[in-house]
Design a protein around this motif. Structure first.
Motif, PDB file in Angstrom:
ATOM      1  N   GLY A 395       0.795  -1.223   0.000  1.00 59.98           N
ATOM      2  CA  GLY A 395       0.000   0.000   0.000  1.00 59.98           C
ATOM      3  C   GLY A 395       0.823   1.266   0.000  1.00 59.98           C
ATOM      4  N   GLU A 396       2.140   1.129   0.051  1.00 62.73           N
ATOM      5  CA  GLU A 396       3.028   2.286   0.089  1.00 62.73           C
ATOM      6  C   GLU A 396       3.902   2.323  -1.160  1.00 62.73           C
ATOM      7  N   ALA A 397       4.651   3.411  -1.326  1.00 59.66           N
ATOM      8  CA  ALA A 397       5.646   3.543  -2.384  1.00 59.66           C
ATOM      9  C   ALA A 397       7.003   3.784  -1.742  1.00 59.66           C
ATOM     10  N   LEU A 398       8.044   3.605  -2.515  1.00 65.46           N
ATOM     11  CA  LEU A 398       9.387   3.856  -2.013  1.00 65.46           C
ATOM     12  C   LEU A 398       9.522   5.313  -1.587  1.00 65.46           C
ATOM     13  N   SER A 412      10.794   0.178 -10.469  1.00 62.88           N
ATOM     14  CA  SER A 412       9.533  -0.095 -11.156  1.00 62.88           C
ATOM     15  C   SER A 412       8.797   1.202 -11.455  1.00 62.88           C
ATOM     16  N   PRO A 413       8.051   1.273 -12.558  1.00 62.56           N
ATOM     17  CA  PRO A 413       7.307   2.491 -12.905  1.00 62.56           C
ATOM     18  C   PRO A 413       6.353   2.947 -11.809  1.00 62.56           C
ATOM     19  N   ASP A 414       5.835   2.016 -11.011  1.00 66.25           N
ATOM     20  CA  ASP A 414       4.916   2.406  -9.933  1.00 66.25           C
ATOM     21  C   ASP A 414       5.652   2.807  -8.670  1.00 66.25           C
ATOM     22  N   LYS A 415       6.996   2.794  -8.719  1.00 65.74           N
ATOM     23  CA  LYS A 415       7.842   3.231  -7.596  1.00 65.74           C
ATOM     24  C   LYS A 415       7.629   2.401  -6.330  1.00 65.74           C
TER      25      LYS A 415
END
Length: 482
Positions: A395-398, A412-415
């Motif tokens: 549910g989080e991003a880098l 990854s494109p979705d970070k």
């Protein structure tokens, strides 16, 4: 209360790994003169049978009725919590007793499971009844690609120790080589099968292996059993909510009520009560019910990540070592193995084996252990299946700090994932929205796996533009670059 937690852990441990029919295509395959393929399956709770052919683990309506009856009589009417959990634990023990192992790690009862000792060409009826998903989806796709006479399916008693499973696989591969007349095999190591395959490399080497693809693999373990055997049970309300949302996606009415429950804090309130019980009684699950019921299932221990193995042994068996001398010896062998996984793969690569990894993500994990907040494929943690890529929590991003340390080409494109830190970053692929063992028969995903398995040289994430490092999959198994 102690029995409540023991019953709870029993359910957690058994369902942490619980992982459908169609016909194989009649299309003819071109003559295949390559190495035979061995599919090493994952854990299968429902695959054990008694001598009369009935399932070893079976929950019937009578069992459910008995539990409900005792709940109303003993817990609600008589308010006798002790009596209720006595009867509930007795029921659980009766259900799972057929697969019990003794204190020497041997089966208490004779049980059976489907074995395929020759190529799948010898099992046409069984193949026709196989499901189109998971390992059997791989089997059926491979039959279409290279012919049933070149496809083998290794099943096993997952309760055994890592050493015993390695020896069983070694004997199986020897049989495949003898039957096929080849000197090597290609291997698809799926889920727990990844651990079994790495154990094979540890005790028997890689001389007989050509291509090896780890698929949603537990070769680095998984925190499902690891946390459970350490007593680290934790119920995460947000993860529970995420799993429910994922399962009811496309059903707007149900999704609406789930959203309302989330907003008013239902999930957090329910889990707070359960977590309070666990936190207030950290030693309650350390007892003979868990120790004899699950601690003796040595396959679970082989699935522990190396950072929680020794603490789990101490937690569950500390002070009881003398009661389990054979178990302790086998656990010592298992620990030596799981601390060597990276070296095993490095050694195989140095020996000329082409090794690839498929790691799925964006499906929440089971919501009842300490590490369930991690990103995963619904069963295993993406960080572990990818050999330690940097992965944001589910549910989080880098974070910006993590991104600043990354090589942009591996983000990854979705970070969500940075493969820079993955041990084998150029031979590791990530598939968003693919659930655990997502190789549906005839799908793009299954074709991608076969491309890896049949490659003449080591494929990389730059070998074929059709299969970049970061892909996504839809509900029908169709792949696309992110």
């Amino acid at each position: 209360m102690k029995k409540l937690i023991s019953l709870l852990l029993a359910a957690v441990m058994l369902f942490s790994f619980s992982f459908t029919a169609g016909a194989v295509s009649d299309s003819e395959t071109e003559a295949y003169d390559g190495y035979p393929l061995v599919v090493v399956r994952g854990i299968d709770f429902g695959g054990f049978y008694l001598e009369d052919g009935s399932p070893a683990i079976s929950v019937g309506l009578d069992d459910i009725f008995s539990l409900v009856k005792n709940y109303f009589r003993e817990l609600l009417i008589e308010r006798n919590e002790e009596a209720f959990f006595d009867s509930a634990l007795t029921l659980v023990a009766e259900i799972f007793e057929p697969i019990a192992m003794d204190r020497n790690g041997n089966p208490v009862h004779e049980i059976y499971f489907d074995k395929f000792e020759s190529s799948m060409a010898n099992y046409p009826e069984e193949v026709s009844l196989m499901e189109d998903e998971g390992e059997t989806g791989i089997i059926k796709t491979a039959i279409d690609k290279i012919g049933a006479e070149n496809v083998y399916y290794f099943t096993y008693d997952w309760r055994k120790s890592a050493r015993e499973l390695a020896d069983d696989l070694n004997a199986y591969i020897a049989g495949v080589l003898s039957e096929s007349g080849q000197d090597k095999v290609n291997i698809s190591a799926v889920s727990m099968g990844g651990m079994v395959m790495s154990a094979y490399l540890y005790w028997h080497g890689s001389d007989a292996v050509n291509n090896l693809v780890y698929v949603s693999s537990a070769h680095n373990g998984t925190y499902g059993p690891g946390d459970g055997l350490n007593g680290d049970i934790y119920f995460d309300g947000s993860v529970i909510c995420s799993r429910i949302k994922k399962s009811v996606s496309g059903r707007p009415v149900i999704s609406f009520f789930v959203d309302i429950a989330e907003k008013i804090g239902v999930f957090d309130a329910v889990t707070a009560v359960a977590n309070g019980i666990v936190e207030d009684n950290p030693q309650l699950i350390n007892n003979s019910v868990v120790r004899d019921g699950f601690g003796t299932l040595l396959g679970f221990w082989a699935m522990c990540p190396d950072d929680v193995f020794s603490s789990g042994v101490e937690f569950l068996f500390g002070g009881h070592e003398d009661e389990y001398p054979v178990i302790m010896e086998k656990l010592s062998q298992t620990e030596d193995f799981i601390l060597s996984t990276e070296k095993l793969i490095d050694s195989a690569i140095a020996n000329g084996v082409n090794v690839s990894f498929i790691s799925n993500y964006n499906t929440p994990l089971a919501p009842y252990f300490k590490h369930s907040y991690l990103q995963g494929d619904g069963v295993l943690e993406t960080r572990l299946t990818s050999n330690f890529a940097t992965v944001a929590d589910y549910g989080e991003a880098l974070t910006q700090e993590q991104l600043s340390l990354a090589d942009e080409a591996y983000v990854s494109p979705d970070k969500i994932i940075d493969a820079t830190s993955a041990l084998y970053r150029d031979t590791t692929w990530f598939v968003r929205d693919a659930v655990h063992v997502a190789a549906v028969y005839g799908s793009d995903y299954a074709d991608f796996l076969m491309w890896l398995l049949l490659s003449e040289e080591q494929p990389t994430v730059k070998t074929d533009a059709a299969y970049p490092q970061f892909m996504a999959v839809d509900a029908d198994g169709w792949l696309a670059a992110q």
